[in-house]
Design a protein around this motif. Sequence first.
Motif, mmCIF file in Angstrom:
data_model
loop_
_atom_site.group_PDB
_atom_site.id
_atom_site.type_symbol
_atom_site.label_atom_id
_atom_site.label_comp_id
_atom_site.label_asym_id
_atom_site.label_seq_id
_atom_site.Cartn_x
_atom_site.Cartn_y
_atom_site.Cartn_z
ATOM 1 N N ASP A 11 0.825 -1.204 0.000
ATOM 2 C CA ASP A 11 0.000 0.000 0.000
ATOM 3 C C ASP A 11 0.864 1.262 0.000
ATOM 4 N N ARG A 12 1.939 1.257 0.780
ATOM 5 C CA ARG A 12 2.857 2.411 0.791
ATOM 6 C C ARG A 12 3.453 2.640 -0.588
ATOM 7 N N LYS A 13 3.862 1.542 -1.248
ATOM 8 C CA LYS A 13 4.439 1.644 -2.589
ATOM 9 C C LYS A 13 3.417 2.206 -3.571
ATOM 10 N N TYR A 14 2.186 1.715 -3.501
ATOM 11 C CA TYR A 14 1.137 2.200 -4.392
ATOM 12 C C TYR A 14 0.914 3.695 -4.186
ATOM 13 N N GLN A 15 0.776 4.121 -2.928
ATOM 14 C CA GLN A 15 0.535 5.532 -2.628
ATOM 15 C C GLN A 15 1.697 6.408 -3.099
ATOM 16 N N ARG A 16 2.934 5.965 -2.842
ATOM 17 C CA ARG A 16 4.118 6.721 -3.245
ATOM 18 C C ARG A 16 4.173 6.873 -4.766
ATOM 19 N N GLU A 17 3.966 5.769 -5.482
ATOM 20 C CA GLU A 17 4.026 5.816 -6.939
ATOM 21 C C GLU A 17 2.864 6.617 -7.512
ATOM 22 N N ASN A 18 1.678 6.493 -6.923
ATOM 23 C CA ASN A 18 0.526 7.243 -7.415
ATOM 24 C C ASN A 18 0.731 8.744 -7.208
ATOM 25 N N ASP A 19 1.244 9.138 -6.046
ATOM 26 C CA ASP A 19 1.535 10.551 -5.795
ATOM 27 C C ASP A 19 2.545 11.084 -6.810
ATOM 28 N N LYS A 78 3.077 9.894 -9.847
ATOM 29 C CA LYS A 78 2.407 9.964 -11.155
ATOM 30 C C LYS A 78 1.574 11.231 -11.271
ATOM 31 N N LEU A 79 0.785 11.520 -10.235
ATOM 32 C CA LEU A 79 -0.056 12.718 -10.275
ATOM 33 C C LEU A 79 0.780 13.988 -10.361
ATOM 34 N N ARG A 80 1.882 14.028 -9.617
ATOM 35 C CA ARG A 80 2.773 15.187 -9.650
ATOM 36 C C ARG A 80 3.403 15.337 -11.050
ATOM 37 N N ALA A 81 3.825 14.222 -11.646
ATOM 38 C CA ALA A 81 4.461 14.265 -12.968
ATOM 39 C C ALA A 81 3.463 14.698 -14.040
ATOM 40 N N LEU A 133 10.705 9.019 -13.074
ATOM 41 C CA LEU A 133 10.234 9.531 -11.786
ATOM 42 C C LEU A 133 9.511 8.456 -10.987
ATOM 43 N N VAL A 134 8.667 7.689 -11.651
ATOM 44 C CA VAL A 134 7.921 6.626 -10.960
ATOM 45 C C VAL A 134 8.871 5.527 -10.494
ATOM 46 N N LEU A 135 9.817 5.143 -11.340
ATOM 47 C CA LEU A 135 10.753 4.075 -10.974
ATOM 48 C C LEU A 135 11.678 4.476 -9.831
ATOM 49 N N THR A 136 11.920 5.763 -9.670
ATOM 50 C CA THR A 136 12.825 6.219 -8.615
ATOM 51 C C THR A 136 12.081 6.885 -7.453
ATOM 52 N N SER A 137 10.784 6.682 -7.380
ATOM 53 C CA SER A 137 9.987 7.345 -6.346
ATOM 54 C C SER A 137 10.350 6.880 -4.936
ATOM 55 N N HIS A 138 11.011 5.739 -4.818
ATOM 56 C CA HIS A 138 11.396 5.236 -3.497
ATOM 57 C C HIS A 138 12.657 5.909 -2.954
ATOM 58 N N LEU A 139 13.372 6.641 -3.789
ATOM 59 C CA LEU A 139 14.609 7.296 -3.362
ATOM 60 C C LEU A 139 14.296 8.565 -2.586
ATOM 61 N N LYS A 140 15.160 8.882 -1.634
ATOM 62 C CA LYS A 140 14.994 10.093 -0.832
ATOM 63 C C LYS A 140 16.117 11.058 -1.174
ATOM 64 N N PRO A 141 15.836 12.359 -1.127
ATOM 65 C CA PRO A 141 16.901 13.324 -1.418
ATOM 66 C C PRO A 141 17.993 13.285 -0.358
ATOM 67 N N LEU A 142 19.189 13.679 -0.769
ATOM 68 C CA LEU A 142 20.316 13.719 0.155
ATOM 69 C C LEU A 142 20.182 14.895 1.112
ATOM 70 N N ASP A 143 20.640 14.698 2.320
ATOM 71 C CA ASP A 143 20.762 15.801 3.270
ATOM 72 C C ASP A 143 22.059 16.532 2.963
ATOM 73 N N PRO A 144 22.165 17.789 3.351
ATOM 74 C CA PRO A 144 23.431 18.507 3.122
ATOM 75 C C PRO A 144 24.626 17.782 3.735
ATOM 76 N N SER A 147 0.817 16.591 -13.585
ATOM 77 C CA SER A 147 0.518 18.014 -13.410
ATOM 78 C C SER A 147 1.666 18.891 -13.918
ATOM 79 N N GLN A 148 2.888 18.358 -13.940
ATOM 80 C CA GLN A 148 4.040 19.108 -14.444
ATOM 81 C C GLN A 148 4.185 18.978 -15.952
ATOM 82 N N GLY A 149 3.460 18.026 -16.562
ATOM 83 C CA GLY A 149 3.509 17.852 -18.006
ATOM 84 C C GLY A 149 4.835 17.328 -18.520
ATOM 85 N N VAL A 150 5.447 16.396 -17.791
ATOM 86 C CA VAL A 150 6.750 15.867 -18.206
ATOM 87 C C VAL A 150 6.583 14.851 -19.334
ATOM 88 N N PRO A 151 7.597 14.683 -20.179
ATOM 89 C CA PRO A 151 7.551 13.656 -21.220
ATOM 90 C C PRO A 151 7.523 12.248 -20.611
#
Length: 81
Positions: free
Chosen positions: A24-32, A34-37, A50-61, A39-43
């Motif tokens: 369920d977490r994976k579905y919600q993360r990937e769906n969010d 997808k919706l963001r992508a 973006l969907v395949l890498t949705s599990h990655l987190k940004p680096l901290d400084p 709305s941004q109109g990406v190719p």
Amino acid sequence: MASQREVIDFSALEAELQTAVESDRKYQRENDTKLRAVSQGVPYNQFRDLVLTSHLKPLDPKDKQGGPWKQPWNPVAPGNH
């Protein structure tokens, strides 16, 4: 006396619950993502990436280059001990 049908395997039940929660977490993360992508109109290629890498987190400084080295990529290689 309990029959075999009445015995509940709680460890199997907990494992099944954990699998369902993670799914369920994976579905919600990937769906969010997808919706963001959309709305941004990406190719499509970028959308897919973006969907395949949705599990990655940004680096901290503190995680960026120049910070303390925590884990070598190849701990067996010479010089990484």
